[in-house]
Design a protein around this motif. Structure first.
Motif, PDB file in Angstrom:
ATOM      1  N   PHE A  21       1.561  11.558  -2.402  1.00 37.56           N
ATOM      2  CA  PHE A  21       1.650  12.997  -2.680  1.00 37.56           C
ATOM      3  C   PHE A  21       2.751  13.265  -3.698  1.00 37.56           C
ATOM      4  CE2 PHE A  21       3.253  17.259  -2.052  1.00 37.56           C
ATOM      5  CZ  PHE A  21       2.113  18.030  -1.885  1.00 37.56           C
ATOM      6  N   ASP A  22       3.946  12.712  -3.462  1.00 36.09           N
ATOM      7  CA  ASP A  22       5.067  12.944  -4.375  1.00 36.09           C
ATOM      8  C   ASP A  22       4.788  12.374  -5.761  1.00 36.09           C
ATOM      9  OD1 ASP A  22       6.651  14.358  -2.597  1.00 36.09           O
ATOM     10  OD2 ASP A  22       7.623  12.571  -1.804  1.00 36.09           O
ATOM     11  N   THR A  23       4.167  11.206  -5.819  1.00 38.00           N
ATOM     12  CA  THR A  23       3.840  10.611  -7.110  1.00 38.00           C
ATOM     13  C   THR A  23       2.857  11.488  -7.881  1.00 38.00           C
ATOM     14  OG1 THR A  23       4.212   8.370  -6.289  1.00 38.00           O
ATOM     15  CG2 THR A  23       2.830   8.598  -8.242  1.00 38.00           C
TER      16      THR A  23
ATOM     17  N   TRP B 163       3.174  17.542 -13.071  1.00 35.09           N
ATOM     18  CA  TRP B 163       4.090  18.411 -13.797  1.00 35.09           C
ATOM     19  C   TRP B 163       4.626  17.778 -15.072  1.00 35.09           C
ATOM     20  CZ3 TRP B 163       3.758  23.232 -12.840  1.00 35.09           C
ATOM     21  CH2 TRP B 163       3.436  23.682 -11.548  1.00 35.09           C
ATOM     22  N   GLY B 164       4.557  16.472 -15.198  1.00 37.03           N
ATOM     23  CA  GLY B 164       5.128  15.796 -16.354  1.00 37.03           C
ATOM     24  C   GLY B 164       4.553  16.296 -17.669  1.00 37.03           C
ATOM     25  N   GLY B 165       5.405  16.776 -18.552  1.00 42.58           N
ATOM     26  CA  GLY B 165       4.975  17.232 -19.864  1.00 42.58           C
ATOM     27  C   GLY B 165       4.239  18.555 -19.883  1.00 42.58           C
ATOM     28  N   ARG B 166       4.289  19.311 -18.789  1.00 40.03           N
ATOM     29  CA  ARG B 166       3.505  20.548 -18.715  1.00 40.03           C
ATOM     30  C   ARG B 166       4.369  21.803 -18.617  1.00 40.03           C
ATOM     31  NH1 ARG B 166       0.256  16.641 -16.217  1.00 40.03           N
ATOM     32  NH2 ARG B 166      -1.903  16.629 -17.027  1.00 40.03           N
ATOM     33  N   ALA B 167       5.633  21.705 -18.930  1.00 42.65           N
ATOM     34  CA  ALA B 167       6.513  22.873 -18.831  1.00 42.65           C
ATOM     35  C   ALA B 167       6.032  24.012 -19.728  1.00 42.65           C
ATOM     36  CB  ALA B 167       7.953  22.485 -19.176  1.00 42.65           C
TER      37      ALA B 167
ATOM     38  N   ASN C  34       6.035  23.706  -1.399  1.00 42.68           N
ATOM     39  CA  ASN C  34       4.651  23.220  -1.368  1.00 42.68           C
ATOM     40  C   ASN C  34       4.416  22.054  -2.323  1.00 42.68           C
ATOM     41  OD1 ASN C  34       4.998  26.118  -2.480  1.00 42.68           O
ATOM     42  ND2 ASN C  34       3.592  25.190  -3.946  1.00 42.68           N
ATOM     43  N   HIS C  35       5.457  21.620  -3.033  1.00 45.68           N
ATOM     44  CA  HIS C  35       5.308  20.502  -3.966  1.00 45.68           C
ATOM     45  C   HIS C  35       6.091  19.261  -3.532  1.00 45.68           C
ATOM     46  CE1 HIS C  35       3.024  22.883  -6.770  1.00 45.68           C
ATOM     47  NE2 HIS C  35       3.964  23.800  -6.801  1.00 45.68           N
ATOM     48  N   VAL C  36       6.530  19.211  -2.289  1.00 47.86           N
ATOM     49  CA  VAL C  36       7.248  18.032  -1.798  1.00 47.86           C
ATOM     50  C   VAL C  36       6.485  17.424  -0.627  1.00 47.86           C
ATOM     51  CG1 VAL C  36       9.495  18.872  -2.568  1.00 47.86           C
ATOM     52  CG2 VAL C  36       8.731  19.399  -0.261  1.00 47.86           C
ATOM     53  N   GLY C  37       6.495  16.114  -0.552  1.00 52.20           N
ATOM     54  CA  GLY C  37       5.754  15.413   0.488  1.00 52.20           C
ATOM     55  C   GLY C  37       6.410  15.440   1.853  1.00 52.20           C
TER      56      GLY C  37
ATOM     57  N   MET D 199       0.850  -1.201   0.000  1.00 53.18           N
ATOM     58  CA  MET D 199       0.000   0.000   0.000  1.00 53.18           C
ATOM     59  C   MET D 199       0.885   1.252   0.000  1.00 53.18           C
ATOM     60  SD  MET D 199      -2.995   1.044   2.709  1.00 53.18           S
ATOM     61  CE  MET D 199      -3.957   2.519   2.504  1.00 53.18           C
ATOM     62  N   ILE D 200       0.573   2.220  -0.871  1.00 55.16           N
ATOM     63  CA  ILE D 200       1.362   3.442  -0.955  1.00 55.16           C
ATOM     64  C   ILE D 200       0.995   4.360   0.199  1.00 55.16           C
ATOM     65  CG2 ILE D 200       1.860   5.467  -2.354  1.00 55.16           C
ATOM     66  CD1 ILE D 200       1.222   3.866  -4.811  1.00 55.16           C
ATOM     67  N   ASP D 201       2.010   4.867   0.933  1.00 60.51           N
ATOM     68  CA  ASP D 201       1.695   5.750   2.053  1.00 60.51           C
ATOM     69  C   ASP D 201       1.363   7.141   1.523  1.00 60.51           C
ATOM     70  OD1 ASP D 201       4.065   7.170   1.590  1.00 60.51           O
ATOM     71  OD2 ASP D 201       5.171   6.100   3.123  1.00 60.51           O
ATOM     72  N   THR D 202       0.874   8.005   2.433  1.00 58.82           N
ATOM     73  CA  THR D 202       0.386   9.315   2.037  1.00 58.82           C
ATOM     74  C   THR D 202       1.479  10.158   1.406  1.00 58.82           C
ATOM     75  OG1 THR D 202      -1.234   9.232   3.832  1.00 58.82           O
ATOM     76  CG2 THR D 202      -0.772  11.388   2.874  1.00 58.82           C
ATOM     77  N   THR D 203       2.675  10.116   1.977  1.00 61.58           N
ATOM     78  CA  THR D 203       3.775  10.926   1.457  1.00 61.58           C
ATOM     79  C   THR D 203       4.173  10.473   0.060  1.00 61.58           C
ATOM     80  OG1 THR D 203       4.619  11.444   3.660  1.00 61.58           O
ATOM     81  CG2 THR D 203       6.179  11.587   1.830  1.00 61.58           C
TER      82      THR D 203
END
Length: 270
Positions: free
Chosen positions: A8-10, A16-20, A116-119, A1-5
């Motif tokens: 969030f990072d995933t 952001w991927g491909g949205r520069a 604000n973008h890091v878990g 099971m993926i934890d909350t942190t």
């Protein structure tokens, strides 16, 4: 099971991927407003060894280069790194809280709307302190807890259209979150080992055309972008109609929006 942190990072990496390019054409100008104050607060000048974390399209790093600083930059997204390099920034891919630099390598570290973008914001700040020399300065910005009229405009459009909020929007784990206030951010830096911490609250008016402001959300950028892009085509049409109607009440004579925003700008010494 993926934890909350980890979740969030995933989610952040996926957002952001491909949205520069979409970011550069929409929200990047908004985020550029505090850059000069950020660099001033970090003491960035000619010859300063600077690291810009979460550089995005390289706005803060490029501004530091213009001051004559010796600049390195990192971002978690390869597309953002490429965009920063295109501006002449020495950028590379790296994901907080792990940086590919030695202890005490920099005189100043800045992060413009990166924390604000890091878990794990506390671990990220500890890593920034590690790469700072003793006496080096850190300066970071995050969005505050309210008063963002641009995001409120988009949120009101979603509400008016009956948009459904996705059930699994990523949130920081409770133990990783912190109060989005001047005291809260200053205390977060102090908890990571910085001394002489303080925080100000820059406020500015952002000007953009309604179409420019819409494109960021329509591209899926930010929490509001996740909400907008998760709607059915029919609901999305209603959101856009509501947005156009509401935006009309916020434009001036030249057809541009007048949007009030505020941030938190905190600093400390290693």
């Amino acid at each position: 099971m993926i934890d909350t942190t980890e979740a969030f990072d995933t989610a952040e990496r996926e957002m952001w991927g491909g949205r520069a390019e979409a970011y550069a054409g929409s929200f990047a100008r908004l985020c550029a407003h505090p850059v000069e104050a950020l660099l001033d607060t970090a003491g960035v000048g000619a010859g300063t060894r600077v690291l810009d974390v979460g550089t995005g399209t390289g706005t803060a790093a490029a501004a530091a280069v213009e001051r004559g600083a010796r600049v390195r930059a990192v971002d978690a997204d390869a597309g953002m790194v490429a965009a920063a390099r295109a501006r002449g920034v020495d950028a590379r891919t790296a994901v907080l809280p792990e940086l590919p630099y030695g202890d005490g390598e920099f005189d100043a570290v800045v992060g413009n709307f990166a924390l604000n973008h890091v878990g794990r914001p506390r671990a990220a700040l500890a890593e920034l302190r590690r790469v700072l020399r003793p006496g080096g300065r850190v300066a970071v910005t995050v969005w505050g807890g309210g008063g963002q009229s641009g995001m409120e405009l988009l949120g009101r459009a979603c509400e008016a259209a009956g948009a459904v909020v996705p059930p699994h929007l990523p949130r920081l784990a409770p133990e990783e979150d912190f109060p989005r206030t001047t005291d809260g951010l200053a205390e977060l830096l102090a908890g990571a080992g910085f001394t002489g911490t303080g925080c100000t609250e820059p406020v500015w008016e952002h000007r953009a055309t309604p179409e420019e402001w819409w494109t960021g959300a329509a591209a899926g950028i930010g929490t509001i972008g996740r909400i907008v892009t998760s709607q059915t085509p029919a609901t999305l049409t209603l959101v856009r109609e509501a947005y156009d109607r509401l935006a009309g009440g916020l434009t001036d004579g030249d057809g541009r929006l007048r949007l009030q925003h505020r941030a938190l700008l905190a600093s400390g010494t290693a």
